[in-house]
Scaffold this motif. Structure first.
Motif, mmCIF file in Angstrom:
data_model
loop_
_atom_site.group_PDB
_atom_site.id
_atom_site.type_symbol
_atom_site.label_atom_id
_atom_site.label_comp_id
_atom_site.label_asym_id
_atom_site.label_seq_id
_atom_site.Cartn_x
_atom_site.Cartn_y
_atom_site.Cartn_z
ATOM 1 N N THR A 123 0.832 -1.216 0.000
ATOM 2 C CA THR A 123 0.000 0.000 0.000
ATOM 3 C C THR A 123 0.857 1.253 0.000
ATOM 4 N N LEU A 124 1.941 1.252 0.775
ATOM 5 C CA LEU A 124 2.837 2.416 0.761
ATOM 6 C C LEU A 124 3.436 2.617 -0.624
ATOM 7 N N MET B 72 0.666 3.926 -3.063
ATOM 8 C CA MET B 72 0.274 5.313 -2.760
ATOM 9 C C MET B 72 1.394 6.290 -3.102
ATOM 10 N N LEU C 292 1.239 9.114 -6.107
ATOM 11 C CA LEU C 292 1.468 10.519 -5.757
ATOM 12 C C LEU C 292 2.638 11.091 -6.547
ATOM 13 N N TYR D 145 -6.128 10.906 -6.377
ATOM 14 C CA TYR D 145 -6.667 11.480 -5.141
ATOM 15 C C TYR D 145 -7.587 10.496 -4.423
ATOM 16 N N GLU D 146 -8.183 9.581 -5.156
ATOM 17 C CA GLU D 146 -9.131 8.631 -4.551
ATOM 18 C C GLU D 146 -8.481 7.327 -4.105
ATOM 19 N N HIS E 50 -6.137 6.752 -2.220
ATOM 20 C CA HIS E 50 -5.812 6.768 -0.797
ATOM 21 C C HIS E 50 -7.011 6.388 0.068
ATOM 22 N N LEU F 16 -6.591 2.572 -0.047
ATOM 23 C CA LEU F 16 -5.339 1.965 0.421
ATOM 24 C C LEU F 16 -4.920 2.393 1.827
ATOM 25 N N LEU F 17 -5.226 3.615 2.249
ATOM 26 C CA LEU F 17 -4.805 4.058 3.576
ATOM 27 C C LEU F 17 -5.410 3.208 4.698
#
Length: 191
Positions: free
Chosen positions: A43-44, A47, A51, A69-70, A72, A75-76
């Motif tokens: 995930t890191l 993301m 970005l 933008y979505e 995250h 995945l966050l």
């Protein structure tokens, strides 16, 4: 294979071999810890990559990737869930150790058992009470990505389900006579 060699079955104090069930319990906790690590790294990476590509495209072409933008939102929560499972597997949850430190050694196992039962109960109740949220999120769609928000919310099931399984395995190990060593203050200090 002699005891002490890499790959040898773990032994308890006194040289006795641990029962298969207790080794399996520790193996399951280790598998869950590794799954949390893989989820956190993946995930890191995704993301950060999205970005970075978005920033480069914005500076180079004046427009970026709309879905950056979505992503995250999906995945966050998985990154946090992976961290929760890793912390639970390592027994590194946020804890106040004053009571165990004040408890006589012969009663510490009972205190740890009570704490693990509380963790399992709370995590299972979170799983149970999150069902309406999961059902509702299956009707919500992210506008740019076009995927359901249930993919992000399903991280609740992974995180708290992992905590239930890890807590149950810890209870099994405590009942089997295996002490769960606390963190070494010299190795875990951030100062």
């Amino acid at each position: 294979m002699s005891p002490g060699q890499p790959g040898a079955p773990p032994r308890e104090k006194g040289g006795r071999q641990r029962p298969l069930l207790l080794r399996g319990a520790q193996g399951l906790v280790t598998i869950l810890e590794w799954s949390g690590k893989l989820i956190a790294v993946a995930t890191l990476g995704v993301m950060f990559g999205a970005l970075l590509v978005n920033v480069v495209l914005r500076y180079a072409f004046g427009t970026g990737i709309p879905w950056a933008y979505e992503i995250h939102a999906v995945l966050l929560p998985w990154l946090v869930a992976g961290g929760i499972v890793i912390a639970a597997a390592r027994s590194r949850n946020i804890a106040i150790s004053l009571l165990p430190d004040l408890t006589p050694a012969r009663y510490q196992r009972f205190l740890l058992l009570a704490v693990e039962i509380a963790i399992v109960t709370i995590a299972a109740s979170v799983l149970w009470s999150s069902q309406p949220i999961l059902r509702a999120s299956s009707f919500q769609t992210l506008s740019t990505l076009g995927i359901k928000q249930v993919w992000g919310y399903s991280s609740l099931v992974y995180a708290f389900g992992g905590m239930v399984v890890i807590g149950a395995m810890n209870i099994l190990q405590l009942l089997g006579g295996i002490d769960r060593p606390g963190p070494d203050p010299a190795r875990t200090s951030l100062s």
